[in-house]
Design an enzyme around this catalytic site. Structure first.
Site: not given
Ligand SMILES: Cc1cc2nc3c(=O)[nH]c(=O)nc-3n(C[C@H](O)[C@H](O)[C@H](O)COP(=O)(O)OP(=O)(O)OC[C@H]3O[C@@H](n4cnc5c(N)ncnc54)[C@H](O)[C@@H]3O)c2cc1C
Length: 299
Positions: A173, A222, A292
């Site tokens: 992560r 999480s 996380e």
């Molecule tokens: C119901 C649920 C289930 C989940 N299950 C999992 C799981 O099984 N495994 C897991 O690993 N995670 C899980 N997550 C967490 C989350 O979905 C992941 O961490 C995901 O990768 C975040 O992606 P996002 O596009 O929403 O990023 P955001 O939440 O929008 O951003 C997260 C971080 O990444 C940065 N960021 C976003 N886009 C970019 C980009 N294009 N370039 C550079 N930096 C960027 C942001 O600035 C921030 O620091 C879950 C979340 C939810 C709500």
């Protein structure tokens, strides 16, 4: 900020909003306003925005689905850059796929399954964009982004830099993305597999997720990383914190590593609850749980 918004409107076809409430853009439905909120339509608009923001010395925050972000109640002083329109994808042959940083991960997983490409099917149901998944090295089951990532196209004020996955030092992560760079696109490599098997695998992963994680209220997945050899949800459960609440933020009754927004929760509620969980679990086990979720913005 109005002057900057006017300049951004000159170079962007996508929206330029002033004071946009960020709770509209996070899965927790929490977050104060952004000074400026933009959603570039393509890589050219993204690069032009970054050049302008760097010239006037305004910080920026990339935002994907907002599914791993806790934005404080005071919001973000600077520009939030929503990547959702950067969705171009291209199947290049020999298992290689080039995808835009704003493409929903689930779309990629399904498209790969149809083409018989294996490597990310266990991530089905993670509500991420590709860029957010790279930034967090998202993973589930035995798979993660690191297992398929070859290179990323990083956008910055000076243009696009191609960076190898090895340089990102991807771990559990985490990714060492250079400061101020945005994942505009990623080059991924998959292995051949039977499309029907992949589709079944996706369905079973989605079903498991619904069973284990269908918490019914806004959340960010999480909240804590699993400490080595331990599972965060078990430590929280054993500490008797199931259903424990601060304000309108509550440890989910169903999945104790999820914090749910019961309605109108503030970031300060979630932060106080995180601190309480850390304190109580540490007192009982000696283990300090590491969040996380990424915490950003002003209090
Ligand atoms: C119901 C649920 C289930 C989940 N299950 C999992 C799981 O099984 N495994 C897991 O690993 N995670 C899980 N997550 C967490 C989350 O979905 C992941 O961490 C995901 O990768 C975040 O992606 P996002 O596009 O929403 O990023 P955001 O939440 O929008 O951003 C997260 C971080 O990444 C940065 N960021 C976003 N886009 C970019 C980009 N294009 N370039 C550079 N930096 C960027 C942001 O600035 C921030 O620091 C879950 C979340 C939810 C709500």
């Amino acid at each position: 900020m109005n002057f900057l918004a006017a300049e951004l409107r000159d170079i962007l076809q996508g929206p330029v909003l002033v004071g946009e409430p960020l709770r509209r853009h996070t899965t927790w439905r929490i977050g104060g306003p952004a000074d400026i909120f933009i959603a570039p339509r393509n890589e050219t608009e993204l690069l032009a925005s970054l050049r302008l923001l760097a010239r006037v010395d305004v910080p920026w925050l990339p935002l994907g689905t907002g599914s791993n972000l806790l934005i404080r109640d005071g919001g973000f002083r600077g520009a939030v850059i929503h990547t959702g329109a950067l969705r171009d994808s291209e199947f290049l042959g020999e298992g290689r796929v080039r995808v835009g940083g704003g493409l929903p991960l689930m779309r990629l997983v399904r498209a790969c399954a149809r083409k018989g490409l294996a490597g990310l099917e266990d991530l089905a149901g993670i509500p991420a964009t590709v860029g957010g998944a790279v930034a967090m090295n998202a993973g589930a089951g035995g798979q993660d982004i690191a297992g398929v990532l070859e290179t990323v196209s990083l956008a910055g004020p000076d243009g696009i830099e191609i960076c190898s996955a090895a340089r990102l030092d991807l771990g559990y992560r985490r990714a060492a993305l250079p400061h101020g760079r945005i994942v505009a696109a990623a080059l991924l490599r998959f292995q051949p597999a039977d499309p029907q098997w992949l589709e079944q695998r996706i369905q079973s992963r989605l079903q498991n997720r619904r069973k284990a994680q269908g918490v019914g209220k806004p959340n960010a997945g999480s909240v804590f990383k699993n400490p080595p050899g331990e599972q965060a949800w078990k430590l929280i459960d054993r500490a008797g914190l199931r259903g424990y609440a601060v304000g309108n933020a509550e440890v989910s009754e169903k999945h104790t590593n999820f914090i749910v927004n019961r309605g109108g929760a503030r970031a300060s509620d979630v932060l106080a609850l995180i601190a309480e969980i850390q304190r109580i679990v540490r007192e009982q086990t000696g283990i300090l749980l590491e969040p996380e979720v990424q915490v950003v913005g002003d209090a």
